[in-house]
Design a protein around this motif. Sequence first.
Motif, PDB file in Angstrom:
ATOM      1  N   GLY A   1       5.888 -10.857   0.529  1.00 49.14           N
ATOM      2  CA  GLY A   1       5.212 -10.518   1.614  1.00 49.14           C
ATOM      3  C   GLY A   1       5.649  -9.151   1.947  1.00 49.14           C
ATOM      4  O   GLY A   1       4.429  -8.322   2.399  1.00 49.14           O
ATOM      5  N   LEU A   2       6.873  -8.728   1.895  1.00 48.56           N
ATOM      6  CA  LEU A   2       7.258  -7.350   2.411  1.00 48.56           C
ATOM      7  C   LEU A   2       6.628  -6.306   1.470  1.00 48.56           C
ATOM      8  O   LEU A   2       6.372  -5.220   1.934  1.00 48.56           O
ATOM      9  CB  LEU A   2       8.685  -7.256   2.456  1.00 48.56           C
ATOM     10  CG  LEU A   2       9.394  -7.995   3.513  1.00 48.56           C
ATOM     11  CD1 LEU A   2      10.955  -8.099   3.422  1.00 48.56           C
ATOM     12  CD2 LEU A   2       8.957  -7.464   5.078  1.00 48.56           C
ATOM     13  N   LEU A   3       6.635  -6.649   0.124  1.00 50.46           N
ATOM     14  CA  LEU A   3       5.929  -5.903  -0.942  1.00 50.46           C
ATOM     15  C   LEU A   3       4.658  -5.380  -0.420  1.00 50.46           C
ATOM     16  O   LEU A   3       3.894  -4.348  -0.553  1.00 50.46           O
ATOM     17  CB  LEU A   3       6.271  -6.226  -2.204  1.00 50.46           C
ATOM     18  CG  LEU A   3       7.470  -5.933  -3.000  1.00 50.46           C
ATOM     19  CD1 LEU A   3       7.402  -6.619  -4.435  1.00 50.46           C
ATOM     20  CD2 LEU A   3       7.755  -4.661  -3.241  1.00 50.46           C
ATOM     21  N   ALA A   4       3.821  -6.808  -0.252  1.00 49.24           N
ATOM     22  CA  ALA A   4       2.394  -6.685  -0.246  1.00 49.24           C
ATOM     23  C   ALA A   4       2.096  -5.957   1.245  1.00 49.24           C
ATOM     24  O   ALA A   4       1.057  -5.106   1.250  1.00 49.24           O
ATOM     25  CB  ALA A   4       1.902  -8.051  -0.042  1.00 49.24           C
ATOM     26  N   SER A   5       2.974  -5.974   2.154  1.00 46.53           N
ATOM     27  CA  SER A   5       2.671  -5.285   3.310  1.00 46.53           C
ATOM     28  C   SER A   5       3.037  -3.901   3.404  1.00 46.53           C
ATOM     29  O   SER A   5       2.928  -3.157   4.499  1.00 46.53           O
ATOM     30  CB  SER A   5       3.001  -6.067   4.637  1.00 46.53           C
ATOM     31  OG  SER A   5       4.522  -6.052   4.405  1.00 46.53           O
ATOM     32  N   GLY A   6       3.643  -3.233   2.245  1.00 48.75           N
ATOM     33  CA  GLY A   6       4.029  -2.009   2.603  1.00 48.75           C
ATOM     34  C   GLY A   6       5.456  -1.703   3.109  1.00 48.75           C
ATOM     35  O   GLY A   6       5.868  -0.646   3.284  1.00 48.75           O
ATOM     36  N   LYS A   7       6.225  -2.637   3.603  1.00 44.71           N
ATOM     37  CA  LYS A   7       7.493  -2.719   4.223  1.00 44.71           C
ATOM     38  C   LYS A   7       8.529  -2.673   3.127  1.00 44.71           C
ATOM     39  O   LYS A   7       9.733  -2.448   3.503  1.00 44.71           O
ATOM     40  CB  LYS A   7       7.382  -3.754   5.393  1.00 44.71           C
ATOM     41  CG  LYS A   7       6.600  -3.945   6.320  1.00 44.71           C
ATOM     42  CD  LYS A   7       6.944  -4.942   7.385  1.00 44.71           C
ATOM     43  CE  LYS A   7       5.789  -4.743   8.272  1.00 44.71           C
ATOM     44  NZ  LYS A   7       6.011  -6.050   9.140  1.00 44.71           N
ATOM     45  N   LEU A   8       8.185  -2.793   2.065  1.00 44.31           N
ATOM     46  CA  LEU A   8       9.372  -2.717   0.862  1.00 44.31           C
ATOM     47  C   LEU A   8       8.410  -2.142  -0.492  1.00 44.31           C
ATOM     48  O   LEU A   8       7.573  -2.424  -0.640  1.00 44.31           O
ATOM     49  CB  LEU A   8       9.988  -4.289   0.478  1.00 44.31           C
ATOM     50  CG  LEU A   8      10.974  -4.393  -0.304  1.00 44.31           C
ATOM     51  CD1 LEU A   8      12.235  -3.682   0.211  1.00 44.31           C
ATOM     52  CD2 LEU A   8      11.238  -5.850  -0.766  1.00 44.31           C
ATOM     53  N   GLU A   9       9.560  -1.382  -0.937  1.00 43.39           N
ATOM     54  CA  GLU A   9       9.058  -0.815  -2.188  1.00 43.39           C
ATOM     55  C   GLU A   9       9.995  -0.921  -3.355  1.00 43.39           C
ATOM     56  O   GLU A   9      11.080  -0.567  -3.200  1.00 43.39           O
ATOM     57  CB  GLU A   9       8.698   0.656  -1.924  1.00 43.39           C
ATOM     58  CG  GLU A   9       8.424   1.698  -2.781  1.00 43.39           C
ATOM     59  CD  GLU A   9       8.486   3.158  -2.707  1.00 43.39           C
ATOM     60  OE1 GLU A   9       7.879   3.642  -1.669  1.00 43.39           O
ATOM     61  OE2 GLU A   9       9.385   3.928  -3.501  1.00 43.39           O
ATOM     62  N   ILE A  10       9.486  -1.337  -4.393  1.00 38.95           N
ATOM     63  CA  ILE A  10      10.295  -1.356  -5.784  1.00 38.95           C
ATOM     64  C   ILE A  10       9.815  -0.334  -6.585  1.00 38.95           C
ATOM     65  O   ILE A  10       8.686   0.304  -6.943  1.00 38.95           O
ATOM     66  CB  ILE A  10      10.005  -2.550  -6.527  1.00 38.95           C
ATOM     67  CG1 ILE A  10      10.699  -3.669  -5.673  1.00 38.95           C
ATOM     68  CG2 ILE A  10      10.764  -2.321  -7.956  1.00 38.95           C
ATOM     69  CD1 ILE A  10      10.554  -5.014  -6.409  1.00 38.95           C
ATOM     70  N   THR A  11      10.930   0.727  -6.880  1.00 38.44           N
ATOM     71  CA  THR A  11      10.340   1.836  -7.784  1.00 38.44           C
ATOM     72  C   THR A  11      10.918   1.433  -9.127  1.00 38.44           C
ATOM     73  O   THR A  11      11.930   0.983  -9.566  1.00 38.44           O
ATOM     74  CB  THR A  11      11.549   3.087  -7.424  1.00 38.44           C
ATOM     75  OG1 THR A  11      11.092   3.498  -6.095  1.00 38.44           O
ATOM     76  CG2 THR A  11      11.230   4.217  -8.610  1.00 38.44           C
ATOM     77  N   VAL A  12       9.818   1.642 -10.130  1.00 34.72           N
ATOM     78  CA  VAL A  12       9.829   1.132 -11.464  1.00 34.72           C
ATOM     79  C   VAL A  12      10.010   2.426 -12.329  1.00 34.72           C
ATOM     80  O   VAL A  12       9.257   3.275 -12.412  1.00 34.72           O
ATOM     81  CB  VAL A  12       8.610   0.506 -12.166  1.00 34.72           C
ATOM     82  CG1 VAL A  12       8.771   0.130 -13.656  1.00 34.72           C
ATOM     83  CG2 VAL A  12       8.231  -0.745 -11.246  1.00 34.72           C
ATOM     84  N   ALA A  13      11.511   2.469 -12.811  1.00 38.95           N
ATOM     85  CA  ALA A  13      11.781   3.466 -13.543  1.00 38.95           C
ATOM     86  C   ALA A  13      11.130   3.808 -14.683  1.00 38.95           C
ATOM     87  O   ALA A  13      10.925   4.979 -15.329  1.00 38.95           O
ATOM     88  CB  ALA A  13      13.400   3.549 -13.596  1.00 38.95           C
TER      89      ALA A  13
END
Length: 305
Positions: free
Chosen positions: A265-277
């Motif tokens: 949910g945090l990813l979807a809302s933009g409050k968390l970001e995963i950088t894919v190297a």
Amino acid sequence: MKAVKFEKYGGLDVLKIEDIQRPVPADNQVLVKVKAAGINPGEASIREGKLAKQFPTTFPSGEGSDFAGIIEEVGKGITGFNAGDEVIGFTDNRASHAEYVLAEADHIVPRPANVPWEQAGALFVAGTTAWASVHAVSLKPGDTVVVSGAAGGVGSLAVQLAKNAGANVIGLAGESNQQWLKDHGITAVIYGDGQADRIKTASAGKVDAFIDTFGKGYVDLALELGVPADRINTIIDFEAAQKHGVKTEGSAKAATAEVLAELAGLLASGKLEITVANTYPLDKVRDAYAELEQRHTHGKIVLIP
């Protein structure tokens, strides 16, 4: 189906791609066609035999916990999920580095439509480890917390979750990752010689908590900075933890669908970001781990079966 296997402890050369029988879901299980599966340092340590006491291996062994994909089949007793559903999940059976994976129904959550497959597949281990680490040090709004390895797979998530909790976050990272930290509202400090003084300057001499995602002396540094042992968490330096009585909470502490859904949910809302190297096909799994083991990756490395 194709799957990553290894038949003995060892280096990258023991990893093989094998053709195995596609499994059939039992009651309360689903079979998922894997679209993306993250790789993690702990998996390399297990394969090398470094964690044989904590996590013994039965050979031949598969590999991988993280995954995101599309449900292919559902077993009896499943409610709430159907073939064709897009999900994020985890397996406790070291089996996600494969074209298909079995998962328990309570180990999967729906994939938000706006979360890319690569990020979804890399979420579980790093996300739950970061979540547990942040909760372990009992952050309150206004606390100052230092995170080592702040641009790595776990560290880059821990700094964001700590920021979301209202803490002032100091991230230790190399020169190339300073701007990323600053762009995410983190006080960036270069690691290495003199880092204790740089942290004291950045924190005005007050550090309340410390999250170590890298090892190699950071528990000692936290104690040197005056952080109480019960507000230090390391996910890697178990020897120092035993010596000093600091916490070692990680993925196992937060390995639930509820936490996974919160992170999604945090990813979807933009409050968390995963950088894919970087991403690699399944048959390049050795190359993927070779990059991971350099320990300078910013973000996550992901297999694409």
